[in-house]
Design a protein around this motif. Sequence first.
Motif, PDB file in Angstrom:
ATOM      1  N   GLN A 118       0.808  -1.215   0.000  1.00  0.00           N
ATOM      2  CA  GLN A 118       0.000   0.000   0.000  1.00  0.00           C
ATOM      3  C   GLN A 118       0.848   1.275   0.000  1.00  0.00           C
ATOM      4  N   GLN A 119       2.151   1.136   0.194  1.00  0.00           N
ATOM      5  CA  GLN A 119       3.049   2.292   0.143  1.00  0.00           C
ATOM      6  C   GLN A 119       3.684   2.456  -1.238  1.00  0.00           C
ATOM      7  N   GLN A 120       3.315   1.577  -2.170  1.00  0.00           N
ATOM      8  CA  GLN A 120       3.931   1.623  -3.498  1.00  0.00           C
ATOM      9  C   GLN A 120       3.034   2.344  -4.497  1.00  0.00           C
ATOM     10  N   ALA A 121       3.658   2.761  -5.578  1.00  0.00           N
ATOM     11  CA  ALA A 121       2.902   3.322  -6.698  1.00  0.00           C
ATOM     12  C   ALA A 121       2.243   2.183  -7.474  1.00  0.00           C
ATOM     13  N   ASN A 122       1.295   2.527  -8.336  1.00  0.00           N
ATOM     14  CA  ASN A 122       0.598   1.513  -9.140  1.00  0.00           C
ATOM     15  C   ASN A 122       0.696   1.900 -10.616  1.00  0.00           C
ATOM     16  N   HIS A 138       3.691   8.187  -8.070  1.00  0.00           N
ATOM     17  CA  HIS A 138       2.497   8.702  -7.387  1.00  0.00           C
ATOM     18  C   HIS A 138       1.832   7.619  -6.538  1.00  0.00           C
ATOM     19  N   GLN A 139       1.554   7.955  -5.290  1.00  0.00           N
ATOM     20  CA  GLN A 139       0.855   7.033  -4.400  1.00  0.00           C
ATOM     21  C   GLN A 139      -0.582   7.521  -4.225  1.00  0.00           C
ATOM     22  N   SER A 144      -4.641   1.278  -1.008  1.00  0.00           N
ATOM     23  CA  SER A 144      -5.011   1.227   0.413  1.00  0.00           C
ATOM     24  C   SER A 144      -6.471   0.808   0.565  1.00  0.00           C
ATOM     25  N   ASP A 418      -7.406   7.563  -6.796  1.00  0.00           N
ATOM     26  CA  ASP A 418      -6.007   7.790  -7.182  1.00  0.00           C
ATOM     27  C   ASP A 418      -5.723   9.190  -7.726  1.00  0.00           C
TER      28      ASP A 418
END
Length: 700
Positions: A118-122, A138-139, A144, A418
């Motif tokens: 949940q701390q990573q970008a997608n 971008h997070q 989350s 997002d």
Amino acid sequence: MPLTALLAQLQQWQQQAAQLHIRLPVIWQGTAESLLAHTTALLSTIGYDKLYWLGAEAPADAVNLTGKHNYQLLGSECDILVINAFSGFNADLVAASAGCVKAGGIWLLLCPPFAKWQQQANPAHKSLLPYPLDAATHQGGFLSFLLAQLQQQNALFINEQHVTDPLSWPAMAQPNQAPAPCVTAEQQGAIAAILHVVSGHRRRPLVLAADRGRGKSAALGIAAAQLAAQGKQLLITAASPQAAATALTHFSQLAPAAQQSNLQFIPFDELLRSTQTADLLLVDEAATIPTPVLQQLLQRFSRIVFATTEHGYEGTGRGFQLRFQQYLNQQCPGWRKLQIQQPIRYQQADPLEQLVFNCFLLRQSSNELTYSANNELCAVTYQAKDWLNNTNKLQQVFSLLSLAHYQTQIKDLAALLDNPQLQVMTLEQHSQVLACVLISSEGDIPPELANQIYLGERRVQGHLLAQSLAFHLAQPKLASLSLWRIMRIAVQPVLQKQGLGTKLLVFVSQQAKQQNIHFLGTSFGVSTELLQFWQLNDYVAIRLGVSSDKASAEYSILMLKPVTADGEVVPQLNRQFGHNLFLTLSGQYPQLSASLALQLATPLPDIPALTEAELQQLALFCRNQRPYELIDPILQRWFCRHYRVLQPELAAPLCSLYWQHSSWPDLLTQYGFNNKNSALALFRQHITEFISAQKTAPLR
């Protein structure tokens, strides 16, 4: 647990899932290297015919799914679906592909430990982020949100080689009572309903509606085989051959060789061009076919069955409900809808279906709205950061957007979480969302970049309004201003036509003024009713796209409303647009209705008034003392000066004739005239009535 023991346990659980007629959802956390190695070992121990794979590192024998597969997945099946989330999580594709997994199959999510993930970008949601955000860094809030939902689901959770949460197994499904080849009593009833379409009254189409895996396509094939045995000739169409594959497979398995030709698949565009007839037309996955095409098919065939998936993740399913079923009510009041509830591919308590419904907020609320026009309404604004602590309100908003707009998809849910440039404004009463508007904050583009967009050297994502102003309308300076684009507006269906949409737009304008926004804009597939709504709210047309939307066959219109900007800019753009549209109607907009052309196009201002002699000629034509060919140019000029105040019965055909340059044969067909003389008689009648009504006004 040693890996060999874990793999053996997974194999045993898969067999148990097959016995219970469910799919096995497995969420496997760990490092990418170890999980990919474990998956390779698992695939070597578990037998499968078809493997679907999302993400990187797909094995050679896998079907590697990408975003372009979304609408091609309908009706297809796989034994195992692996989602490699280490390379990103495409929510739209994950939701669409889940329905492909067969009972006894495995849905396998490979991902980092949740705390790390949940701390990573997608990067898979790159297309959802506007300039200048970078998807690699971008997070957003979607991951989350997803992980909070996943942790509440009934699934098998594994961390590296340890089972942390086992699956809670549902009870054995009740055996089906329907005789073969049917699986459920509901499917048997659907087949009987299809047969009745052929034997019953004409012009009474049937709609079979269901979520994925309920056997509606199979019902088409089974019924087709029974009708073929009676000597009936049938046609089946769909958006693609794959979409009709299940129906065709069931038919080919049941119909003897001599009757195989009794059912033919024909693509819908080819079918509309042909003169082919049939005892029954079957339309599979009708929600993926443009509504105007369905309307034409309905006119062509008097006996027709539509099978459709209506759930939100199919993207266009809601359009079938919102648009086409209204058309059926008008054209075929005796039509019937049959809803199939019981799953066939898997049992009712299938944990994967529950997981997908819950994680992507696909459950429509069954709560009755309580609304009083006399009670106060509350206007609320939500930003992307607000949703994680307000899941209930997010559910209400997304459900309303799905219900009210035919192209709402799972990626729209992801974008809400997002994209920090998106905001939602709502009208609420008793904590119920009655109406909502989705707004994209755009513009503020540096002048140098705006000029590059104007020159066609650059494009920027997520700034549709700003980019169109700079490139299409040659106004790069406007792209550097602060803009809000209204992407969607939705009012609860039972509360429409009560002014809530207008009240919401008033609130939007107030907020825009407070925040010094220069312009409000909107872009949508234009229809007469929608155009009038936006015009009544002071939005002005400034551009019409030159290609029509695939799902709706409507042209996309761009409308603008000044807030704090110079008020002269918009009227000037509108005048320019109206004149340009008038000059290009016949060439660029062949599908635009005459009613919309009359509302949007503006003849050039230098059309001379008719002389007294020309007015006399027109009067003689009305008395049938002058042939049409002689007064053709006079009538054209007269129409251009009076089109705004003419009766629609006269204005529409004259617009088609003079502005859209329709041929006389096309005109007669379009407006239902028997011949040219009957059309001219109507022209004479309405012109005479108009002249009479203008008693004291000069006719110019």
